[in-house]
Design a protein around this motif. Structure first.
Motif, PDB file in Angstrom:
ATOM      1  N   HIS A  56       0.849  -1.203   0.000  1.00 27.06           N
ATOM      2  CA  HIS A  56       0.000   0.000   0.000  1.00 27.06           C
ATOM      3  C   HIS A  56       0.881   1.249   0.000  1.00 27.06           C
ATOM      4  N   ASP A  58       0.119   4.249   0.791  1.00 29.08           N
ATOM      5  CA  ASP A  58      -0.064   5.037   2.023  1.00 29.08           C
ATOM      6  C   ASP A  58       0.415   4.286   3.259  1.00 29.08           C
ATOM      7  N   LEU A  97      -6.896  -6.269  12.968  1.00 27.13           N
ATOM      8  CA  LEU A  97      -6.872  -5.504  11.722  1.00 27.13           C
ATOM      9  C   LEU A  97      -7.458  -4.109  11.958  1.00 27.13           C
ATOM     10  N   PHE A 100      -4.953  -1.970  13.610  1.00 26.93           N
ATOM     11  CA  PHE A 100      -3.918  -1.648  12.624  1.00 26.93           C
ATOM     12  C   PHE A 100      -4.407  -0.539  11.674  1.00 26.93           C
ATOM     13  N   LEU A 101      -5.642  -0.665  11.183  1.00 24.25           N
ATOM     14  CA  LEU A 101      -6.164   0.343  10.243  1.00 24.25           C
ATOM     15  C   LEU A 101      -6.229   1.724  10.914  1.00 24.25           C
ATOM     16  N   PHE A 104      -3.260   4.544  10.463  1.00 23.49           N
ATOM     17  CA  PHE A 104      -3.162   5.489   9.334  1.00 23.49           C
ATOM     18  C   PHE A 104      -3.554   6.911   9.756  1.00 23.49           C
ATOM     19  N   TYR A 141      -3.420   1.994  -3.558  1.00 30.56           N
ATOM     20  CA  TYR A 141      -3.847   3.062  -2.641  1.00 30.56           C
ATOM     21  C   TYR A 141      -5.284   3.434  -2.980  1.00 30.56           C
ATOM     22  N   PHE A 145      -8.818   8.521  -0.286  1.00 32.44           N
ATOM     23  CA  PHE A 145      -8.167   8.788   1.005  1.00 32.44           C
ATOM     24  C   PHE A 145      -7.121   9.897   0.920  1.00 32.44           C
ATOM     25  N   MET A 194     -12.744   0.847  -0.824  1.00 33.28           N
ATOM     26  CA  MET A 194     -12.674   0.568   0.610  1.00 33.28           C
ATOM     27  C   MET A 194     -13.980  -0.093   1.050  1.00 33.28           C
ATOM     28  N   ALA A 222     -10.084  -3.072  -0.319  1.00 29.55           N
ATOM     29  CA  ALA A 222      -9.317  -3.165   0.932  1.00 29.55           C
ATOM     30  C   ALA A 222     -10.209  -2.788   2.108  1.00 29.55           C
ATOM     31  N   GLY A 223      -9.624  -2.815   3.293  1.00 30.07           N
ATOM     32  CA  GLY A 223     -10.354  -2.406   4.492  1.00 30.07           C
ATOM     33  C   GLY A 223     -10.877  -3.578   5.292  1.00 30.07           C
ATOM     34  N   HIS A 252      -8.773  -8.028  -1.213  1.00 25.42           N
ATOM     35  CA  HIS A 252      -8.348  -8.458   0.121  1.00 25.42           C
ATOM     36  C   HIS A 252      -9.401  -9.432   0.646  1.00 25.42           C
ATOM     37  N   GLU A 255      -7.944 -12.620   4.918  1.00 27.97           N
ATOM     38  CA  GLU A 255      -6.826 -12.122   5.746  1.00 27.97           C
ATOM     39  C   GLU A 255      -7.246 -12.338   7.208  1.00 27.97           C
ATOM     40  N   HIS A 276      -3.740 -11.661   0.531  1.00 24.46           N
ATOM     41  CA  HIS A 276      -3.575 -12.463   1.768  1.00 24.46           C
ATOM     42  C   HIS A 276      -4.167 -13.871   1.572  1.00 24.46           C
ATOM     43  N   ASP A 334       3.139  -5.304   2.279  1.00 28.70           N
ATOM     44  CA  ASP A 334       1.838  -4.766   2.666  1.00 28.70           C
ATOM     45  C   ASP A 334       1.924  -3.302   3.115  1.00 28.70           C
ATOM     46  N   ASP A 335       2.420  -3.055   4.334  1.00 30.48           N
ATOM     47  CA  ASP A 335       2.487  -1.682   4.865  1.00 30.48           C
ATOM     48  C   ASP A 335       3.786  -1.504   5.655  1.00 30.48           C
TER      49      ASP A 335
HETATM   50  O1  LIG Z   1      -3.705  -5.464   5.287  1.00 33.02           O
HETATM   51  C1  LIG Z   1      -4.640  -4.718   4.989  1.00 33.02           C
HETATM   52  N1  LIG Z   1      -5.913  -5.179   4.974  1.00 33.02           N
HETATM   53  C2  LIG Z   1      -6.983  -4.406   4.648  1.00 33.02           C
HETATM   54  N2  LIG Z   1      -6.865  -3.114   4.337  1.00 33.02           N
HETATM   55  C3  LIG Z   1      -5.615  -2.583   4.362  1.00 33.02           C
HETATM   56  C4  LIG Z   1      -4.483  -3.336   4.657  1.00 33.02           C
HETATM   57  N3  LIG Z   1      -3.402  -2.528   4.577  1.00 33.02           N
HETATM   58  C5  LIG Z   1      -3.854  -1.314   4.235  1.00 33.02           C
HETATM   59  N4  LIG Z   1      -5.190  -1.333   4.109  1.00 33.02           N
HETATM   60  C6  LIG Z   1      -6.076  -0.228   3.787  1.00 33.02           C
HETATM   61  C7  LIG Z   1      -5.686   1.050   4.500  1.00 33.02           C
HETATM   62  C8  LIG Z   1      -5.223   1.955   3.411  1.00 33.02           C
HETATM   63  O2  LIG Z   1      -5.505   3.308   3.671  1.00 33.02           O
HETATM   64  C9  LIG Z   1      -6.021   1.459   2.230  1.00 33.02           C
HETATM   65  C10 LIG Z   1      -5.534   1.861   0.864  1.00 33.02           C
HETATM   66  O3  LIG Z   1      -4.188   1.656   0.691  1.00 33.02           O
HETATM   67  O4  LIG Z   1      -5.993   0.058   2.404  1.00 33.02           O
END
Ligand SMILES: O=c1[nH]cnc2c1ncn2[C@H]1C[C@H](O)[C@@H](CO)O1
Length: 398
Positions: A56, A58, A97, A100-101, A104, A141, A145, A194, A222-223, A252, A255, A276, A334-335
Protein backbone atom coordinates in the motif's frame (compact mmCIF):
# COMPACT_ATOMS: atom_id res chain seq x y z
CA UNK A 1 4.10 4.75 -20.41
CA UNK A 2 7.87 4.39 -20.43
CA UNK A 3 8.85 0.76 -20.83
CA UNK A 4 11.93 -0.54 -19.12
CA UNK A 5 14.12 -3.04 -20.85
CA UNK A 6 15.15 -5.66 -18.35
CA UNK A 7 18.70 -6.04 -19.50
CA UNK A 8 21.15 -7.96 -17.36
CA UNK A 9 23.08 -4.76 -16.67
CA UNK A 10 20.05 -3.00 -15.30
CA UNK A 11 19.28 -5.92 -13.02
CA UNK A 12 22.86 -6.07 -11.77
CA UNK A 13 22.70 -2.36 -10.99
CA UNK A 14 19.53 -2.84 -8.98
CA UNK A 15 20.97 -5.79 -7.11
CA UNK A 16 24.14 -3.85 -6.39
CA UNK A 17 22.02 -1.03 -4.97
CA UNK A 18 20.14 -3.55 -2.88
CA UNK A 19 23.36 -5.04 -1.57
CA UNK A 20 24.42 -1.70 -0.24
CA UNK A 21 21.25 -0.83 1.57
CA UNK A 22 18.90 -3.66 2.49
CA UNK A 23 19.26 -4.68 6.09
CA UNK A 24 16.99 -6.37 8.59
CA UNK A 25 15.68 -3.54 10.70
CA UNK A 26 16.48 -3.68 14.39
CA UNK A 27 13.04 -2.44 15.32
CA UNK A 28 11.31 -5.38 13.66
CA UNK A 29 13.59 -7.77 15.49
CA UNK A 30 12.86 -5.98 18.74
CA UNK A 31 9.15 -6.41 18.69
CA UNK A 32 9.22 -10.02 17.55
CA UNK A 33 10.07 -12.49 20.29
CA UNK A 34 13.39 -14.30 19.87
CA UNK A 35 11.80 -17.51 18.56
CA UNK A 36 10.00 -15.56 15.85
CA UNK A 37 12.44 -12.90 14.79
CA UNK A 38 14.67 -13.01 11.76
CA UNK A 39 18.07 -14.23 12.98
CA UNK A 40 20.25 -13.39 10.03
CA UNK A 41 20.77 -9.81 11.29
CA UNK A 42 22.53 -8.03 8.45
CA UNK A 43 22.57 -10.83 5.90
CA UNK A 44 20.79 -10.32 2.60
CA UNK A 45 18.23 -13.03 1.94
CA UNK A 46 17.61 -13.77 -1.73
CA UNK A 47 19.83 -11.10 -3.18
CA UNK A 48 18.24 -11.36 -6.62
CA UNK A 49 15.66 -9.36 -8.60
CA UNK A 50 12.24 -9.52 -7.00
CA UNK A 51 8.61 -8.79 -7.90
CA UNK A 52 6.23 -7.28 -5.33
CA UNK A 53 2.48 -7.29 -5.94
CA UNK A 54 0.91 -6.26 -2.62
CA UNK A 55 2.06 -3.04 -1.00
CA UNK A 56 0.00 0.00 0.00
CA UNK A 57 1.45 3.36 -1.03
CA UNK A 58 -0.06 5.04 2.02
CA UNK A 59 1.44 2.30 4.18
CA UNK A 60 4.89 2.75 2.66
CA UNK A 61 5.66 6.43 3.25
CA UNK A 62 9.00 7.56 4.69
CA UNK A 63 8.68 8.99 8.21
CA UNK A 64 11.06 11.80 7.25
CA UNK A 65 8.68 12.80 4.48
CA UNK A 66 5.77 12.97 6.93
CA UNK A 67 7.84 15.23 9.20
CA UNK A 68 8.99 17.45 6.30
CA UNK A 69 5.49 17.90 4.91
CA UNK A 70 4.01 18.57 8.35
CA UNK A 71 6.59 21.28 8.92
CA UNK A 72 5.98 22.89 5.53
CA UNK A 73 2.21 22.84 6.05
CA UNK A 74 2.38 23.99 9.67
CA UNK A 75 0.77 20.79 10.94
CA UNK A 76 1.67 19.86 14.51
CA UNK A 77 2.59 16.22 15.11
CA UNK A 78 3.06 14.44 18.44
CA UNK A 79 6.78 13.92 17.65
CA UNK A 80 9.52 15.81 15.86
CA UNK A 81 12.22 13.23 15.11
CA UNK A 82 12.10 10.20 12.83
CA UNK A 83 12.74 7.89 15.79
CA UNK A 84 9.95 9.35 17.91
CA UNK A 85 7.46 9.62 15.06
CA UNK A 86 8.21 6.03 14.05
CA UNK A 87 7.21 4.92 17.55
CA UNK A 88 3.97 6.89 17.25
CA UNK A 89 3.02 5.26 13.95
CA UNK A 90 4.12 1.65 14.13
CA UNK A 91 2.24 -1.34 15.46
CA UNK A 92 4.29 -2.39 18.46
CA UNK A 93 2.66 -5.71 19.28
CA UNK A 94 0.27 -8.03 17.40
CA UNK A 95 -3.27 -6.68 17.51
CA UNK A 96 -6.35 -6.67 15.30
CA UNK A 97 -6.87 -5.50 11.72
CA UNK A 98 -9.14 -2.76 13.04
CA UNK A 99 -6.46 -1.50 15.43
CA UNK A 100 -3.92 -1.65 12.62
CA UNK A 101 -6.16 0.34 10.24
CA UNK A 102 -6.40 2.99 12.97
CA UNK A 103 -2.63 3.68 12.66
CA UNK A 104 -3.16 5.49 9.33
CA UNK A 105 -4.92 8.31 11.19
CA UNK A 106 -1.60 9.26 12.81
CA UNK A 107 -0.26 10.70 9.56
CA UNK A 108 -2.68 10.57 6.63
CA UNK A 109 -3.94 14.10 7.33
CA UNK A 110 -0.38 15.33 6.67
CA UNK A 111 -0.08 13.87 3.18
CA UNK A 112 -3.70 13.97 1.98
CA UNK A 113 -4.71 17.04 0.02
CA UNK A 114 -1.12 18.08 -0.71
CA UNK A 115 0.01 17.82 -4.32
CA UNK A 116 3.74 18.03 -3.68
CA UNK A 117 3.58 15.45 -0.89
CA UNK A 118 1.62 12.90 -2.91
CA UNK A 119 3.95 13.07 -5.88
CA UNK A 120 6.99 12.91 -3.60
CA UNK A 121 5.65 9.85 -1.77
CA UNK A 122 5.15 8.02 -5.07
CA UNK A 123 8.63 8.95 -6.33
CA UNK A 124 10.37 7.96 -3.09
CA UNK A 125 8.44 4.72 -2.99
CA UNK A 126 10.06 3.63 -6.25
CA UNK A 127 13.50 4.54 -4.91
CA UNK A 128 12.89 2.45 -1.80
CA UNK A 129 11.77 -0.53 -3.86
CA UNK A 130 14.80 -0.25 -6.14
CA UNK A 131 17.02 -0.42 -3.07
CA UNK A 132 15.28 -3.63 -2.03
CA UNK A 133 16.10 -5.24 -5.36
CA UNK A 134 12.52 -5.06 -6.64
CA UNK A 135 12.47 -4.85 -10.44
CA UNK A 136 8.69 -4.70 -10.80
CA UNK A 137 6.11 -3.50 -8.27
CA UNK A 138 2.35 -3.02 -8.24
CA UNK A 139 1.52 -0.45 -5.57
CA UNK A 140 -2.03 0.22 -4.35
CA UNK A 141 -3.85 3.06 -2.64
CA UNK A 142 -7.24 4.69 -2.29
CA UNK A 143 -7.40 7.90 -4.38
CA UNK A 144 -10.27 9.06 -2.16
CA UNK A 145 -8.17 8.79 1.00
CA UNK A 146 -5.66 11.27 -0.44
CA UNK A 147 -8.19 13.79 -1.80
CA UNK A 148 -9.94 16.70 -0.15
CA UNK A 149 -12.67 17.51 -2.67
CA UNK A 150 -15.16 15.41 -4.69
CA UNK A 151 -15.03 12.83 -1.91
CA UNK A 152 -17.78 12.27 0.62
CA UNK A 153 -17.05 12.30 3.48
CA UNK A 154 -13.78 14.25 3.23
CA UNK A 155 -11.31 11.94 5.01
CA UNK A 156 -8.97 12.56 7.95
CA UNK A 157 -10.88 15.61 9.23
CA UNK A 158 -9.53 17.73 6.39
CA UNK A 159 -11.33 20.91 5.44
CA UNK A 160 -12.52 20.98 1.86
CA UNK A 161 -9.80 21.90 -0.65
CA UNK A 162 -9.31 21.49 -4.40
CA UNK A 163 -7.56 18.13 -4.78
CA UNK A 164 -9.89 15.53 -6.29
CA UNK A 165 -9.39 11.73 -6.44
CA UNK A 166 -8.84 12.13 -10.18
CA UNK A 167 -5.94 14.53 -9.67
CA UNK A 168 -4.50 12.30 -6.94
CA UNK A 169 -4.23 9.49 -9.50
CA UNK A 170 -2.47 11.80 -11.96
CA UNK A 171 0.01 12.91 -9.29
CA UNK A 172 0.79 9.34 -8.24
CA UNK A 173 1.20 8.33 -11.89
CA UNK A 174 3.70 11.18 -12.37
CA UNK A 175 5.65 10.31 -9.23
CA UNK A 176 5.84 6.64 -10.17
CA UNK A 177 6.84 7.40 -13.75
CA UNK A 178 9.62 9.77 -12.67
CA UNK A 179 10.75 7.24 -10.05
CA UNK A 180 10.81 4.53 -12.68
CA UNK A 181 13.01 6.65 -14.94
CA UNK A 182 15.37 7.58 -12.11
CA UNK A 183 15.68 4.19 -10.38
CA UNK A 184 14.88 1.70 -13.14
CA UNK A 185 12.31 -0.21 -11.14
CA UNK A 186 9.10 -0.61 -13.08
CA UNK A 187 6.07 0.57 -11.07
CA UNK A 188 2.37 0.23 -11.82
CA UNK A 189 -0.59 1.00 -9.58
CA UNK A 190 -3.80 -0.59 -8.33
CA UNK A 191 -6.67 1.60 -7.13
CA UNK A 192 -8.45 0.53 -3.94
CA UNK A 193 -12.12 0.52 -3.15
CA UNK A 194 -12.67 0.57 0.61
CA UNK A 195 -15.05 -1.96 2.20
CA UNK A 196 -16.78 0.67 4.32
CA UNK A 197 -17.19 3.12 1.42
CA UNK A 198 -19.19 1.33 -1.32
CA UNK A 199 -20.33 4.63 -2.75
CA UNK A 200 -16.74 5.40 -3.83
CA UNK A 201 -16.34 2.14 -5.74
CA UNK A 202 -17.91 3.12 -9.10
CA UNK A 203 -15.68 6.17 -9.05
CA UNK A 204 -12.67 3.92 -8.47
CA UNK A 205 -13.41 1.72 -11.47
CA UNK A 206 -13.95 4.81 -13.63
CA UNK A 207 -10.49 6.04 -12.57
CA UNK A 208 -9.03 2.63 -13.43
CA UNK A 209 -10.56 2.93 -16.91
CA UNK A 210 -9.45 6.54 -17.41
CA UNK A 211 -5.84 5.93 -16.39
CA UNK A 212 -5.20 2.42 -17.71
CA UNK A 213 -2.77 3.81 -20.30
CA UNK A 214 -0.91 5.78 -17.62
CA UNK A 215 0.11 3.07 -15.22
CA UNK A 216 -3.10 1.95 -13.46
CA UNK A 217 -3.38 -1.80 -13.93
CA UNK A 218 -6.15 -3.03 -11.60
CA UNK A 219 -8.83 -2.50 -8.98
CA UNK A 220 -8.68 -3.76 -5.38
CA UNK A 221 -11.02 -3.92 -2.40
CA UNK A 222 -9.32 -3.16 0.93
CA UNK A 223 -10.35 -2.41 4.49
CA UNK A 224 -12.43 -4.27 7.02
CA UNK A 225 -13.46 -7.69 5.69
CA UNK A 226 -16.33 -8.09 8.10
CA UNK A 227 -18.29 -5.81 5.74
CA UNK A 228 -19.34 -8.20 2.99
CA UNK A 229 -20.67 -7.48 -0.48
CA UNK A 230 -24.21 -8.64 0.06
CA UNK A 231 -24.61 -5.76 2.46
CA UNK A 232 -22.60 -3.38 0.26
CA UNK A 233 -23.62 -3.86 -3.40
CA UNK A 234 -21.58 -0.85 -4.58
CA UNK A 235 -18.48 -3.03 -4.73
CA UNK A 236 -20.20 -5.71 -6.76
CA UNK A 237 -21.37 -3.16 -9.32
CA UNK A 238 -17.89 -1.69 -9.62
CA UNK A 239 -16.29 -5.11 -10.10
CA UNK A 240 -18.90 -6.03 -12.72
CA UNK A 241 -17.92 -2.90 -14.61
CA UNK A 242 -14.25 -3.86 -14.21
CA UNK A 243 -14.95 -7.28 -15.74
CA UNK A 244 -16.92 -5.65 -18.57
CA UNK A 245 -14.04 -3.30 -19.40
CA UNK A 246 -11.17 -5.76 -18.93
CA UNK A 247 -9.80 -4.11 -15.78
CA UNK A 248 -7.79 -6.58 -13.70
CA UNK A 249 -9.10 -7.44 -10.23
CA UNK A 250 -7.65 -8.34 -6.87
CA UNK A 251 -9.49 -8.43 -3.52
CA UNK A 252 -8.35 -8.46 0.12
CA UNK A 253 -9.99 -11.63 1.41
CA UNK A 254 -9.32 -14.35 3.96
CA UNK A 255 -6.83 -12.12 5.75
CA UNK A 256 -8.92 -11.96 8.92
CA UNK A 257 -12.27 -12.84 7.34
CA UNK A 258 -13.55 -16.42 6.90
CA UNK A 259 -13.18 -18.49 3.70
CA UNK A 260 -16.63 -17.30 2.60
CA UNK A 261 -15.09 -13.86 1.93
CA UNK A 262 -12.55 -15.52 -0.37
CA UNK A 263 -15.33 -17.45 -2.10
CA UNK A 264 -17.29 -14.24 -2.59
CA UNK A 265 -14.18 -12.51 -3.96
CA UNK A 266 -13.71 -15.25 -6.55
CA UNK A 267 -17.32 -16.00 -7.46
CA UNK A 268 -19.03 -12.61 -7.11
CA UNK A 269 -16.23 -10.11 -7.66
CA UNK A 270 -14.35 -12.31 -10.16
CA UNK A 271 -11.04 -11.70 -8.44
CA UNK A 272 -7.99 -12.85 -10.41
CA UNK A 273 -5.77 -12.62 -7.34
CA UNK A 274 -6.44 -12.77 -3.60
CA UNK A 275 -4.84 -10.35 -1.16
CA UNK A 276 -3.57 -12.46 1.77
CA UNK A 277 -6.07 -15.37 1.69
CA UNK A 278 -4.57 -17.25 4.65
CA UNK A 279 -7.93 -18.41 5.96
CA UNK A 280 -8.72 -20.15 2.66
CA UNK A 281 -7.07 -23.17 4.29
CA UNK A 282 -10.05 -23.48 6.66
CA UNK A 283 -12.20 -24.62 3.71
CA UNK A 284 -10.34 -27.55 2.10
CA UNK A 285 -12.78 -27.75 -0.82
CA UNK A 286 -12.32 -24.09 -1.68
CA UNK A 287 -8.57 -24.35 -1.19
CA UNK A 288 -8.37 -27.32 -3.55
CA UNK A 289 -10.49 -25.53 -6.13
CA UNK A 290 -8.27 -22.45 -6.00
CA UNK A 291 -5.13 -24.57 -6.26
CA UNK A 292 -6.59 -26.15 -9.38
CA UNK A 293 -7.47 -22.73 -10.79
CA UNK A 294 -3.90 -21.59 -10.09
CA UNK A 295 -5.26 -18.61 -8.14
CA UNK A 296 -2.52 -16.24 -7.03
CA UNK A 297 -2.28 -15.39 -3.30
CA UNK A 298 -0.49 -12.19 -2.32
CA UNK A 299 1.04 -13.19 1.02
CA UNK A 300 2.49 -10.79 3.58
CA UNK A 301 4.17 -12.67 6.46
CA UNK A 302 5.30 -9.78 8.70
CA UNK A 303 1.96 -8.02 8.20
CA UNK A 304 0.02 -11.18 9.08
CA UNK A 305 1.60 -11.24 12.51
CA UNK A 306 0.97 -7.61 13.41
CA UNK A 307 -2.59 -7.45 12.11
CA UNK A 308 -3.40 -10.56 14.13
CA UNK A 309 -4.34 -12.35 10.89
CA UNK A 310 -2.09 -15.31 11.76
CA UNK A 311 -0.40 -16.75 14.81
CA UNK A 312 2.81 -15.08 15.93
CA UNK A 313 4.55 -18.41 15.58
CA UNK A 314 5.88 -18.26 12.03
CA UNK A 315 6.80 -21.94 12.14
CA UNK A 316 3.05 -22.69 12.01
CA UNK A 317 2.21 -20.13 9.35
CA UNK A 318 -0.33 -20.95 6.57
CA UNK A 319 2.28 -19.89 4.00
CA UNK A 320 4.13 -23.12 4.74
CA UNK A 321 1.13 -25.13 3.52
CA UNK A 322 0.81 -22.99 0.40
CA UNK A 323 4.52 -23.52 -0.28
CA UNK A 324 4.35 -27.29 0.31
CA UNK A 325 1.38 -27.53 -2.04
CA UNK A 326 3.21 -25.54 -4.72
CA UNK A 327 0.48 -22.92 -4.71
CA UNK A 328 0.79 -19.76 -6.78
CA UNK A 329 1.81 -17.05 -4.29
CA UNK A 330 4.14 -14.11 -3.73
CA UNK A 331 5.83 -12.50 -0.70
CA UNK A 332 5.03 -8.85 0.00
CA UNK A 333 5.43 -6.11 2.60
CA UNK A 334 1.84 -4.77 2.67
CA UNK A 335 2.49 -1.68 4.87
CA UNK A 336 6.21 -1.43 5.66
CA UNK A 337 5.83 1.98 7.33
CA UNK A 338 3.39 0.67 9.91
CA UNK A 339 5.29 -2.58 10.53
CA UNK A 340 8.64 -0.75 10.46
CA UNK A 341 9.78 -3.45 8.07
CA UNK A 342 11.25 -4.01 4.64
CA UNK A 343 10.78 -6.70 2.00
CA UNK A 344 13.96 -8.20 3.34
CA UNK A 345 12.20 -8.91 6.65
CA UNK A 346 9.51 -10.91 4.87
CA UNK A 347 12.10 -12.96 2.99
CA UNK A 348 14.18 -13.38 6.10
CA UNK A 349 11.15 -14.62 8.03
CA UNK A 350 10.33 -17.13 5.28
CA UNK A 351 13.93 -18.38 5.28
CA UNK A 352 14.38 -18.62 9.01
CA UNK A 353 11.04 -19.91 10.25
CA UNK A 354 9.38 -21.47 7.21
CA UNK A 355 12.37 -23.22 5.69
CA UNK A 356 12.24 -21.42 2.36
CA UNK A 357 15.09 -22.27 0.00
CA UNK A 358 16.68 -20.28 -2.81
CA UNK A 359 14.56 -22.36 -5.18
CA UNK A 360 11.37 -21.41 -3.30
CA UNK A 361 12.28 -17.72 -3.58
CA UNK A 362 12.94 -18.05 -7.30
CA UNK A 363 9.71 -19.92 -7.81
CA UNK A 364 7.53 -17.45 -5.92
CA UNK A 365 9.01 -14.52 -7.83
CA UNK A 366 8.32 -16.28 -11.11
CA UNK A 367 4.76 -16.92 -9.88
CA UNK A 368 4.47 -13.22 -9.05
CA UNK A 369 5.66 -12.22 -12.51
CA UNK A 370 3.29 -14.71 -14.16
CA UNK A 371 0.38 -13.34 -12.11
CA UNK A 372 1.19 -9.65 -12.44
CA UNK A 373 -1.20 -7.34 -14.26
CA UNK A 374 1.17 -6.17 -17.00
CA UNK A 375 0.16 -6.62 -20.65
CA UNK A 376 1.36 -9.94 -22.14
CA UNK A 377 4.45 -8.65 -23.92
CA UNK A 378 5.74 -6.72 -20.88
CA UNK A 379 5.03 -9.73 -18.68
CA UNK A 380 7.04 -11.92 -21.02
CA UNK A 381 9.95 -9.46 -20.85
CA UNK A 382 9.78 -9.40 -17.04
CA UNK A 383 9.72 -13.19 -16.84
CA UNK A 384 12.64 -13.47 -19.22
CA UNK A 385 14.64 -11.06 -17.07
CA UNK A 386 14.00 -13.22 -13.99
CA UNK A 387 14.92 -16.44 -15.79
CA UNK A 388 18.20 -14.84 -16.86
CA UNK A 389 18.96 -13.42 -13.43
CA UNK A 390 18.24 -16.78 -11.79
CA UNK A 391 20.43 -18.61 -14.29
CA UNK A 392 17.48 -20.54 -15.70
CA UNK A 393 18.21 -19.78 -19.34
CA UNK A 394 21.36 -19.56 -21.38
CA UNK A 395 22.32 -15.98 -22.04
CA UNK A 396 22.48 -15.09 -25.71
CA UNK A 397 25.12 -12.44 -25.03
CA UNK A 398 28.71 -13.16 -26.15
O1 LIG B 1 -3.71 -5.46 5.29
C1 LIG B 1 -4.64 -4.72 4.99
N1 LIG B 1 -5.91 -5.18 4.97
C2 LIG B 1 -6.98 -4.41 4.65
N2 LIG B 1 -6.87 -3.11 4.34
C3 LIG B 1 -5.61 -2.58 4.36
C4 LIG B 1 -4.48 -3.34 4.66
N3 LIG B 1 -3.40 -2.53 4.58
C5 LIG B 1 -3.85 -1.31 4.23
N4 LIG B 1 -5.19 -1.33 4.11
C6 LIG B 1 -6.08 -0.23 3.79
C7 LIG B 1 -5.69 1.05 4.50
C8 LIG B 1 -5.22 1.95 3.41
O2 LIG B 1 -5.51 3.31 3.67
C9 LIG B 1 -6.02 1.46 2.23
C10 LIG B 1 -5.53 1.86 0.86
O3 LIG B 1 -4.19 1.66 0.69
O4 LIG B 1 -5.99 0.06 2.40
Amino acid sequence: MHTLAYRAGAIEAVVAAALGSVRVKGSVRRHLSSSMSPVSSNAIVFNKPKVELHVHLDGAIRVQTILDVAERRGITLPASTVEQMTQVIIVQTPGSLTEFLGRFAEYMHVIAGDREAIKRVAYEFVEDKAKEGVVYVEVRYSPHFLANTQVDPIPWNQTEGDLSPDEVVRLVNEGLREGEEAFRTKARSILCCMRHMPKWSMDVVELCKRYREEGVVAIDLAGDESLNCEAYPGHKNAYQEAVRCGIHRTVHAGEVGPPSVVQEAVEVLKAERIGHGYRTLEDPTLYKQLLQQNMHFEMCPVSSKFTGACSSDFTQHPIITFRNDKANFSLNTDDPLIFNSSLHDDYSTALTFMGFTEQDFQRLNICAAQSCFLPAEEKRELLQSLYEAYGMVQSTAF
